[in-house]
Scaffold this motif. Structure first.
Motif, PDB file in Angstrom:
ATOM      1  N   UNK A  33       0.846  -1.206   0.000  1.00 57.39           N
ATOM      2  CA  UNK A  33       0.000   0.000   0.000  1.00 57.39           C
ATOM      3  C   UNK A  33       0.878   1.252   0.000  1.00 57.39           C
ATOM      4  N   UNK A  36       2.369   1.705  -3.439  1.00 53.45           N
ATOM      5  CA  UNK A  36       1.370   2.122  -4.431  1.00 53.45           C
ATOM      6  C   UNK A  36       0.984   3.587  -4.234  1.00 53.45           C
ATOM      7  N   UNK A  37       0.871   4.004  -2.961  1.00 53.31           N
ATOM      8  CA  UNK A  37       0.449   5.383  -2.700  1.00 53.31           C
ATOM      9  C   UNK A  37       1.607   6.378  -2.693  1.00 53.31           C
ATOM     10  N   UNK A  39       3.481   7.971  -4.937  1.00 54.01           N
ATOM     11  CA  UNK A  39       3.518   9.213  -5.732  1.00 54.01           C
ATOM     12  C   UNK A  39       2.357  10.168  -5.464  1.00 54.01           C
ATOM     13  N   UNK A  40       1.433   9.774  -4.574  1.00 51.03           N
ATOM     14  CA  UNK A  40       0.245  10.607  -4.357  1.00 51.03           C
ATOM     15  C   UNK A  40       0.283  11.292  -2.999  1.00 51.03           C
ATOM     16  N   UNK A  41      -0.359  12.482  -2.894  1.00 51.35           N
ATOM     17  CA  UNK A  41      -0.378  13.142  -1.597  1.00 51.35           C
ATOM     18  C   UNK A  41      -1.196  12.346  -0.579  1.00 51.35           C
ATOM     19  N   UNK A  42      -0.860  12.352   0.678  1.00 45.87           N
ATOM     20  CA  UNK A  42       0.227  13.108   1.316  1.00 45.87           C
ATOM     21  C   UNK A  42       1.556  12.341   1.357  1.00 45.87           C
ATOM     22  N   UNK A  60       7.457   8.164 -10.975  1.00 41.84           N
ATOM     23  CA  UNK A  60       6.437   8.777 -10.120  1.00 41.84           C
ATOM     24  C   UNK A  60       5.182   9.070 -10.937  1.00 41.84           C
ATOM     25  N   UNK A  61       5.239   8.714 -12.218  1.00 43.70           N
ATOM     26  CA  UNK A  61       4.099   9.004 -13.095  1.00 43.70           C
ATOM     27  C   UNK A  61       3.336   7.731 -13.444  1.00 43.70           C
ATOM     28  N   UNK A  62       2.064   7.919 -13.741  1.00 37.90           N
ATOM     29  CA  UNK A  62       1.211   6.816 -14.149  1.00 37.90           C
ATOM     30  C   UNK A  62       1.417   6.554 -15.630  1.00 37.90           C
ATOM     31  N   UNK A  65       4.844   4.062 -12.897  1.00 37.06           N
ATOM     32  CA  UNK A  65       4.986   3.817 -11.463  1.00 37.06           C
ATOM     33  C   UNK A  65       4.756   2.339 -11.126  1.00 37.06           C
ATOM     34  N   UNK A  66       3.865   1.692 -11.873  1.00 35.93           N
ATOM     35  CA  UNK A  66       3.541   0.291 -11.569  1.00 35.93           C
ATOM     36  C   UNK A  66       4.691  -0.673 -11.889  1.00 35.93           C
ATOM     37  N   UNK A 236      -4.001  -4.022 -17.776  1.00 33.08           N
ATOM     38  CA  UNK A 236      -4.115  -2.623 -17.332  1.00 33.08           C
ATOM     39  C   UNK A 236      -3.152  -2.444 -16.162  1.00 33.08           C
ATOM     40  N   UNK A 237      -2.669  -1.205 -15.912  1.00 37.05           N
ATOM     41  CA  UNK A 237      -1.606  -1.023 -14.916  1.00 37.05           C
ATOM     42  C   UNK A 237      -1.935  -1.574 -13.533  1.00 37.05           C
ATOM     43  N   UNK A 238      -3.202  -1.400 -13.105  1.00 41.27           N
ATOM     44  CA  UNK A 238      -3.552  -1.828 -11.744  1.00 41.27           C
ATOM     45  C   UNK A 238      -3.481  -3.348 -11.584  1.00 41.27           C
TER      46      UNK A 238
END
Lengths: 272, 285
Positions: A33, A36-37, A39-42, A60-62, A65-66, A236-238
């Motif tokens: 987790x 996966x999280x 690159x995203x805030x916070x 850090x980009x979609x 990142x995966x 798909x990336x996810x």
């Protein structure tokens, strides 16, 4: 198959022996987790700078990142298996071998007392695996570069993964009894490793089957986890995240408990 | 407490993600629309118009919702490309004009829009309008990247269609254009890039001797300027080896490459080629 049946029965009889693996799975999930999280805030305030510095800002980009998710999760799983997973195995062995049913705390303490020995053994296993993995890579790449396999070049990576997997099974077969021996016989690193190798030699094919069969369930998942770019392009990336979760479920909640229980049974009942 | 554990964990994860769409969320939305755009671009003739309209609508909504993002501009160009692929040239030009109007200040964006407008006329068979657009691109945005690569594009365009006379005329124009730039910016990166484009144009025309000579001239001119010219030497050696079949010259150039750039990423390949050449020489009866 008999040994697996008995292993599952012994886990059912002592459900506490399964809890350490649930803890490891939870830890792995927590790390997943976080990755996966990242690159995203916070969380990006804390985790984005090291990712950018070590692997490059593109991760850090979609969806790039995966690709890193699969790699970092592999690394996290590796270190967790050395420092936490091995201890969980030791605790589980202690639960399985304790005669008094209500001695849960005692079992944890007995595994904790042998923590450094368990981690040392686990580090030895990891080092041997690392050396053989490098050797497998060198061997496969050289064979591919020699032109001998020129026509099946696209198969080099799957062949490499398969070779590594077979090496992993054989090495694990030789060292799988080490932690049960440490807990049951209270021995040191070298003695437990030697005893494990001797036990494996005595029933080589049975031990390889014991380690290999549950691990082959894991093989397609490991294969997919090694090719995140393929998953991103074709599914798909996810889906990379789903593969990692499947890895946690199969490796920590199925393969590890079954192999540990089976190995413990072999150590305590050599005639099995 | 146990029964609240899962909802609390899920809530914590949701809060950790945040509620407003961050850069990452915008990228994910764009990627999903972009996958649909790509599938249309892969098969523009087999896509029903309703599908094109739907994806264009998605791109418009995306661009409208994230006006500050770079991806919003990409989405705008995607719309134009979709129209170009589905032969809706008038709509494509309308879209490109709207981009030019909105981004007047940005020369690079306007040049790209102008270039695609020229392409739309070219595909429609309106060659004079297309030429007008390309001329305006060079005169209005002379410093843009699109203006810089346009002469090379013409050479590629005519060579691909087997129009030899037009191709050699385009080559002459390109060489004059790039030589002019190289002369204006001597011993700079801009000058070097212009000279490299001359060599590229010669390669496009399969005039290998001229291309090799150009690479040699570039190496001589820029070797004292501190630029990394390992690629120049390597390409020159490859031309001598594969196209001109002059093994001795190729080996000579590879030796210079090894001597001048001992840390070069081409060294391994250079040694491989050199040993291959030596082996061939030994095997010769």
């Amino acid at each position: 198959m008999d040994v697996f049946e008995k292993a599952i029965r012994s886990i059912k009889e002592r459900p506490a022996s399964y809890y350490p693996f649930i803890c490891v799975a939870c830890l792995e999930f927590l790390f997943l987790v976080l990755i996966v999280l990242a690159p995203r805030p916070p969380l990006n305030r804390l985790l984005a700078p090291p990712i950018s510095a070590f692997y490059g800002p593109q991760y850090l980009h979609y969806p790039a990142h995966y690709i890193l998710v699969a790699y970092l999760f592999f690394m996290a799983q590796l270190w967790l298996s050395i420092f936490v997973g091995s201890f969980a195995t030791g605790t589980s062995v202690a639960f399985l071998t304790h005669t008094r049913k209500k001695a849960d705390f005692e079992a944890v303490v007995s595994a904790l007392k042998k923590y450094s020995t368990i981690v040392g053994t686990s580090l030895c296993t990891a080092m041997v695996l690392f050396i053989f993995s490098k050797l497998a890579a060198w061997f496969t790449m050289n064979l591919a570069a020699s032109g001998y396999w020129m026509q099946i070049r696209t198969w080099v990576i799957p062949i490499l993964i398969l070779t590594r997997f077979i090496f992993t099974i054989i090495i694990h077969a030789y060292l799988v009894f080490a932690i049960p021996v440490i807990i049951v016989e209270r021995s040191g690193i070298i003695k437990s490793l030697r005893r494990s190798i001797r036990l494996c030699r005595q029933h080589f094919s049975a031990t390889v089957a014991m380690v290999g069969m549950p691990m082959f369930v894991l093989f397609p998942i490991v294969m997919l986890q090694n090719r995140p770019a393929y998953i991103i392009d074709h599914i798909f990336p996810e889906a990379v995240l789903l593969v990692c979760i499947a890895n946690i479920l199969v490796s920590s909640l199925v393969v590890a408990p079954v192999i540990t229980a089976a190995a413990t049974l072999r150590v305590t009942e050599p005639k099995l | 407490m146990k029964k609240y554990l899962i909802p609390i964990t899920l809530l914590a994860l949701f809060l950790a993600q945040g509620c407003t769409p961050d850069r990452y969320a915008i990228e994910r939305t764009y990627w999903r629309i972009n996958q649909q755009t790509k599938s249309i671009l892969d098969n523009p003739n087999g896509t029903p118009p309703v599908e094109v309209t739907r994806v264009v609508e998605l791109l418009r909504n995306f661009s409208g919702s994230h006006p500050g993002s770079k991806l919003s501009l990409k989405a705008e160009f995607d719309i134009a490309n979709l129209y170009l692929a589905t032969k809706e040239y008038a709509l494509a030009r309308e879209q490109l004009t709207s981009i030019r109007d909105r981004f007047k200040e940005h020369e690079g964006i306007c040049a790209e829009a102008r270039f695609l407008t020229g392409i739309s006329y070219q595909r429609e068979g309106k060659l004079s309008e297309s030429a007008q657009e390309f001329t305006r691109l060079i005169t209005d945005y002379p410093e843009s990247y699109r203006a810089f690569v346009l002469p090379h594009y013409f050479v590629q365009y005519y060579v691909a269609r087997g129009m030899d006379i037009e191709a050699s005329q385009a080559l002459k124009n390109a060489i004059t254009y790039y030589a002019g730039i190289a002369e204006k910016h001597p011993e700079t990166k801009m000058g070097l890039t212009a000279d490299l484009f001359i060599a590229k144009c010669h390669s496009e025309m399969k005039d290998w001797q001229a291309a090799a000579d150009e690479f040699a001239r570039i190496f001589e001119t820029y070797r004292s300027s501190g630029f990394n010219l390992e690629g120049v030497l390597f390409n020159e050696a490859l031309i001598y080896l594969k196209e001109l079949k002059d093994v001795n010259k190729a080996r000579e150039i590879l030796a210079i490459l090894v001597e001048t750039y001992p840390e070069s990423r081409y060294i391994k390949t250079a040694f491989k080629y050199t040993s291959l050449l030596e082996q061939k020489e030994k095997d010769r009866p």
